[in-house]
Design a protein around this motif. Structure first.
Motif, PDB file in Angstrom:
ATOM      1  N   SER A  72       0.825  -1.210   0.000  1.00  0.00           N
ATOM      2  CA  SER A  72       0.000   0.000   0.000  1.00  0.00           C
ATOM      3  C   SER A  72       0.863   1.265   0.000  1.00  0.00           C
ATOM      4  N   PHE A  73       0.447   2.235  -0.809  1.00  0.00           N
ATOM      5  CA  PHE A  73       1.191   3.498  -0.892  1.00  0.00           C
ATOM      6  C   PHE A  73       0.731   4.493   0.165  1.00  0.00           C
ATOM      7  N   GLU A  74      -0.401   4.233   0.785  1.00  0.00           N
ATOM      8  CA  GLU A  74      -0.973   5.169   1.745  1.00  0.00           C
ATOM      9  C   GLU A  74      -0.057   5.333   2.950  1.00  0.00           C
ATOM     10  N   LYS A 133      -5.409   4.603  -6.701  1.00  0.00           N
ATOM     11  CA  LYS A 133      -5.624   3.265  -6.161  1.00  0.00           C
ATOM     12  C   LYS A 133      -4.405   2.390  -6.418  1.00  0.00           C
ATOM     13  N   LEU A 134      -4.163   1.457  -5.491  1.00  0.00           N
ATOM     14  CA  LEU A 134      -3.159   0.421  -5.722  1.00  0.00           C
ATOM     15  C   LEU A 134      -3.861  -0.684  -6.499  1.00  0.00           C
ATOM     16  N   SER A 135      -3.383  -0.972  -7.702  1.00  0.00           N
ATOM     17  CA  SER A 135      -4.111  -1.894  -8.571  1.00  0.00           C
ATOM     18  C   SER A 135      -3.138  -2.748  -9.377  1.00  0.00           C
ATOM     19  N   LYS A 136      -3.600  -3.947  -9.727  1.00  0.00           N
ATOM     20  CA  LYS A 136      -2.802  -4.824 -10.576  1.00  0.00           C
ATOM     21  C   LYS A 136      -2.820  -4.325 -12.010  1.00  0.00           C
ATOM     22  N   SER A 137      -1.682  -4.498 -12.661  1.00  0.00           N
ATOM     23  CA  SER A 137      -1.627  -4.236 -14.090  1.00  0.00           C
ATOM     24  C   SER A 137      -2.416  -5.333 -14.793  1.00  0.00           C
ATOM     25  N   GLU A 138      -3.246  -4.958 -15.748  1.00  0.00           N
ATOM     26  CA  GLU A 138      -4.116  -5.916 -16.416  1.00  0.00           C
ATOM     27  C   GLU A 138      -3.324  -7.091 -16.993  1.00  0.00           C
ATOM     28  N   TYR A 170       1.624  -4.973  -9.105  1.00  0.00           N
ATOM     29  CA  TYR A 170       0.806  -3.824  -8.735  1.00  0.00           C
ATOM     30  C   TYR A 170       1.461  -2.508  -9.171  1.00  0.00           C
ATOM     31  N   GLY A 171       0.615  -1.478  -9.286  1.00  0.00           N
ATOM     32  CA  GLY A 171       1.092  -0.136  -9.596  1.00  0.00           C
ATOM     33  C   GLY A 171       0.132   0.892  -9.036  1.00  0.00           C
ATOM     34  N   LEU A 172       0.472   2.165  -9.223  1.00  0.00           N
ATOM     35  CA  LEU A 172      -0.363   3.281  -8.760  1.00  0.00           C
ATOM     36  C   LEU A 172      -1.279   3.686  -9.905  1.00  0.00           C
ATOM     37  N   LEU A 173      -2.600   3.556  -9.685  1.00  0.00           N
ATOM     38  CA  LEU A 173      -3.581   3.673 -10.767  1.00  0.00           C
ATOM     39  C   LEU A 173      -4.360   4.982 -10.733  1.00  0.00           C
ATOM     40  N   THR A 200      -6.125  14.473 -16.768  1.00  0.00           N
ATOM     41  CA  THR A 200      -6.291  13.505 -17.845  1.00  0.00           C
ATOM     42  C   THR A 200      -7.760  13.222 -18.116  1.00  0.00           C
ATOM     43  N   MET A 201      -8.089  12.992 -19.374  1.00  0.00           N
ATOM     44  CA  MET A 201      -9.441  12.608 -19.760  1.00  0.00           C
ATOM     45  C   MET A 201      -9.629  11.093 -19.711  1.00  0.00           C
ATOM     46  N   GLU A 202      -8.523  10.324 -19.592  1.00  0.00           N
ATOM     47  CA  GLU A 202      -8.605   8.865 -19.566  1.00  0.00           C
ATOM     48  C   GLU A 202      -8.270   8.325 -18.184  1.00  0.00           C
ATOM     49  N   ASP A 203      -8.884   7.190 -17.845  1.00  0.00           N
ATOM     50  CA  ASP A 203      -8.489   6.473 -16.642  1.00  0.00           C
ATOM     51  C   ASP A 203      -7.575   5.309 -17.061  1.00  0.00           C
ATOM     52  N   GLY A 204      -7.194   4.486 -16.099  1.00  0.00           N
ATOM     53  CA  GLY A 204      -6.385   3.311 -16.428  1.00  0.00           C
ATOM     54  C   GLY A 204      -4.899   3.571 -16.577  1.00  0.00           C
ATOM     55  N   ILE A 205      -4.420   4.783 -16.271  1.00  0.00           N
ATOM     56  CA  ILE A 205      -2.989   5.073 -16.337  1.00  0.00           C
ATOM     57  C   ILE A 205      -2.333   4.469 -15.100  1.00  0.00           C
ATOM     58  N   LEU A 206      -1.343   3.599 -15.299  1.00  0.00           N
ATOM     59  CA  LEU A 206      -0.724   2.868 -14.192  1.00  0.00           C
ATOM     60  C   LEU A 206       0.767   3.195 -14.113  1.00  0.00           C
ATOM     61  N   PHE A 207       1.195   3.762 -12.978  1.00  0.00           N
ATOM     62  CA  PHE A 207       2.607   4.076 -12.738  1.00  0.00           C
ATOM     63  C   PHE A 207       3.230   2.949 -11.910  1.00  0.00           C
ATOM     64  N   ASP A 208       4.495   2.648 -12.221  1.00  0.00           N
ATOM     65  CA  ASP A 208       5.146   1.550 -11.497  1.00  0.00           C
ATOM     66  C   ASP A 208       6.665   1.700 -11.577  1.00  0.00           C
ATOM     67  N   ASN A 209       7.344   1.042 -10.623  1.00  0.00           N
ATOM     68  CA  ASN A 209       8.804   0.927 -10.608  1.00  0.00           C
ATOM     69  C   ASN A 209       9.511   2.265 -10.835  1.00  0.00           C
ATOM     70  N   ILE A 210       9.201   3.206  -9.953  1.00  0.00           N
ATOM     71  CA  ILE A 210       9.833   4.530 -10.011  1.00  0.00           C
ATOM     72  C   ILE A 210      11.223   4.425  -9.376  1.00  0.00           C
ATOM     73  N   LEU A 211      12.237   4.838 -10.120  1.00  0.00           N
ATOM     74  CA  LEU A 211      13.621   4.606  -9.711  1.00  0.00           C
ATOM     75  C   LEU A 211      14.468   5.863  -9.854  1.00  0.00           C
ATOM     76  N   ILE A 212      15.312   6.100  -8.869  1.00  0.00           N
ATOM     77  CA  ILE A 212      16.411   7.066  -8.993  1.00  0.00           C
ATOM     78  C   ILE A 212      17.683   6.308  -8.648  1.00  0.00           C
ATOM     79  N   ALA A 213      18.662   6.356  -9.534  1.00  0.00           N
ATOM     80  CA  ALA A 213      19.907   5.618  -9.313  1.00  0.00           C
ATOM     81  C   ALA A 213      21.082   6.453  -9.783  1.00  0.00           C
ATOM     82  N   ASP A 214      22.276   6.038  -9.376  1.00  0.00           N
ATOM     83  CA  ASP A 214      23.494   6.716  -9.827  1.00  0.00           C
ATOM     84  C   ASP A 214      24.315   5.834 -10.754  1.00  0.00           C
TER      85      ASP A 214
END
Length: 550
Positions: free
Chosen positions: A47-49, A65-70, A75-78, A383-397
């Motif tokens: 959970s991201f909360e 929402k925390l949701s599975k990718s279809e 899971y990702g942030l939906l 956004t006019m669309e739903d279903g956008i799923l963000f995942d695996n956000i990374l900052i690296a060197d």
């Protein structure tokens, strides 16, 4: 003998146990090293909360929402609702410096329902003012870098925007990457990577493939340039009243010829014309429709006297014409139009006036950008669309860490989605999906649209490509239409002169084998299209624009 065997067996067990412990320790060390190399990593496996803070501002009504990718257990942030504004932010435990060494920014986005109009980018926020709270995150929260997909109308790009403080003026200025890559048009998972190098190089990757290589200090790569111009036009300088910018003037000594008739009409009757044989003078072009019947509920008092609708007169289709015959018009050879004196060189011409240049008070020099650090990661979109799923956000060197994450997380999902898409297309047939060759064609057209000298035509080309993707049977029409655009551009490039009006034919929807066909005037079509677009356009949304902050 038995004792010897037992001792050997026991020794073997101990050896295996030592090897097992050694392997486990190595894995633990490798895992620890990976975590150290990853400055920040968010897989949304829980959970991201509480960790990510949703903005409490009234304008952000979209529900995260925390949701599975279809089709996956990942899971990702939906983005769960259409036509909403969304804002959520994650404050980092420690600010990330962008001044030294390599910094890699990477995240996945899957547009599960496509993207007609909306953003799917991340904002890497700089340290906020004292007293700022994460719940106050909004569009005005200052960032160091904005990166990711954005698409609406003629906009179709993967943004890379950085803000830099001018050391002379103290203002923060947005610098936009020129000719950014386009957003992939499918509904698959894609991973976006921005690699900032110590030598001022920035590389933009989509799915691990380099799509753009730029230099942060180059005026060719960013608008406006990071390093301002040395001089600027003097805002106090004014054009002299007697300054003449006219290169040509009417000849003051010219006189209209005596035989020049300005009243002669452009067209006159063709006196030699003869009425065609068989012309039906007494027959009207239209007659009352003999098959029309008065509606049963027609009321003469309320609806007026009923009159049958008109229909084409069938007799006229068999004759040269019907009704009163009139001689046709032809061009008048005596027509000259309104007389005007010829143009001559202006003896007082001084050229186009420009204000004098003065030293730019905001000019500075630098060998590398003085970035503000990244203190938080925010997603603030409309956004006019739903279903956008963000995942695996990374900052690296380290680029290798980002590559490893791509291979172990995104790659397997992408391949699974590609296989499923291929199976669905094969099952549906060409009429319901894009064939492999059509995909290659559209991918090539998107690359053509990204060519810098086609910027003026990019919105039209992108619009045609998107129509073709929605209706695969018009692929050939789309190709022909794009070729028309390219030929128009080359005509202007090689022959110069006034920019030709580009009338791009609409792809014929009847069959892929037919070429586009013009119907009616292009001006009327454009006016109708503009009205339709205005009526169908969604409400305007904030877009990233070049602005200054103090």
């Amino acid at each position: 003998m038995a004792g010897t065997r037992w001792r050997n067996f026991t020794g073997l067990l101990l050896l295996l146990l030592v090897l097992l412990i050694g392997c486990s320790a190595s894995q633990i060390r490798a895992s620890s090293e990976h975590e150290v190399d990853s400055i920040f990593y968010e897989p949304f496996s829980e959970s991201f909360e509480g960790r990510w803070i949703v903005s409490s501002k009234d304008e952000y009504q979209g529900v995260w929402k925390l949701s599975k990718s279809e089709g996956h257990d990942d899971y990702g942030l939906l983005v769960s609702e259409k036509a909403r504004k969304y804002a959520v932010v994650k404050e980092l435990d420690k600010a990330v410096s962008l001044k030294d060494g390599t910094v890699v920014l990477q995240f996945e986005v899957r547009l599960q329902n496509g993207l007609e109009c909306g953003g799917a980018y991340l904002k890497y926020l700089r340290p906020q003012d004292a007293g700022w709270k994460a719940e106050e995150f909004d569009n005005e929260s200052p960032y160091s870098i904005m990166f990711g997909p954005d698409k609406c109308g003629s906009t179709n790009k993967v943004h890379f925007i950085f803000k830099h403080k001018n050391p002379r003026s103290g203002e923060f200025v947005e610098h936009h990457l020129k000719d950014p890559p386009s957003v992939p048009s499918d509904k698959l998972s894609h991973v976006y990577t921005a690699i900032l190098k110590p030598d001022n190089q920035v590389r933009i990757l989509i799915d691990g493939e380099e799509m753009k290589n730029a230099n942060l200090l180059s005026a060719k790569d960013f608008e406006p340039a990071l390093i301002p111009a040395k001089t600027i036009p003097d805002p106090e300088d004014k054009k002299p009243e007697d300054w003449d910018e006219r290169a040509k003037i009417p000849d003051p000594n010219a006189v209209k010829p005596d035989d020049w008739d300005e009243d002669a009409p452009m067209e006159i009757e063709d006196e030699d014309a003869v009425k065609p044989e068989g012309w039906l003078d007494d027959e009207p072009d239209e007659i009352d429709d003999p098959e029309a019947t008065r509606p049963e509920d027609w009321d003469d008092e309320e609806d007026g006297v009923w009159e049958p609708p008109k229909a084409d007169n069938p007799k006229c289709s068999l004759a040269p014409g019907c009704g009163e015959w009139k001689k046709p018009m032809k061009h008048n050879p005596a027509y000259k139009g309104k007389w005007s004196p010829p143009m001559i060189d202006n003896p007082s011409y001084k050229g186009i006036w420009k204000p004098r240049e003065i030293p730019n008070p905001d000019y500075f020099e630098t060998e590398k950008p003085d970035f503000e650090p990244i203190a938080a990661i925010g997603i603030e979109i409309w956004t006019m669309e739903d279903g956008i799923l963000f995942d695996n956000i990374l900052i690296a060197d380290d680029e290798r860490v980002a590559e490893s994450v791509r291979l172990t997380t995104w790659k397997r999902k992408f391949e699974t989605e590609k296989e499923k898409q291929k199976a669905e297309e094969e099952a549906a047939g060409l009429s319901d999906g894009l064939s492999s060759y059509q995909k290659k064609v559209f991918d090539l057209l998107y690359k053509i649209a990204d060519v810098s000298f086609l910027d003026a035509y990019k919105p039209k080309i992108i619009d045609l490509i998107e129509k073709g993707e929605k209706q695969p049977n018009i692929t050939i029409g789309v190709i022909v239409s794009v070729v028309v655009v390219l030929l128009s551009m080359f005509f202007k490039l090689f022959f110069g002169g006034k920019k030709p009006v580009v009338t791009v034919p609409e792809p014929n929807r009847a069959t892929a084998a037919e070429t586009p066909r013009d119907e009616g005037s292009s001006g009327e079509k454009e006016d109708e299209n503009e009205k339709e677009e205005e009526e169908a356009a969604p409400p305007p949304r904030r877009r990233p624009t070049t602005r200054r902050e103090t």
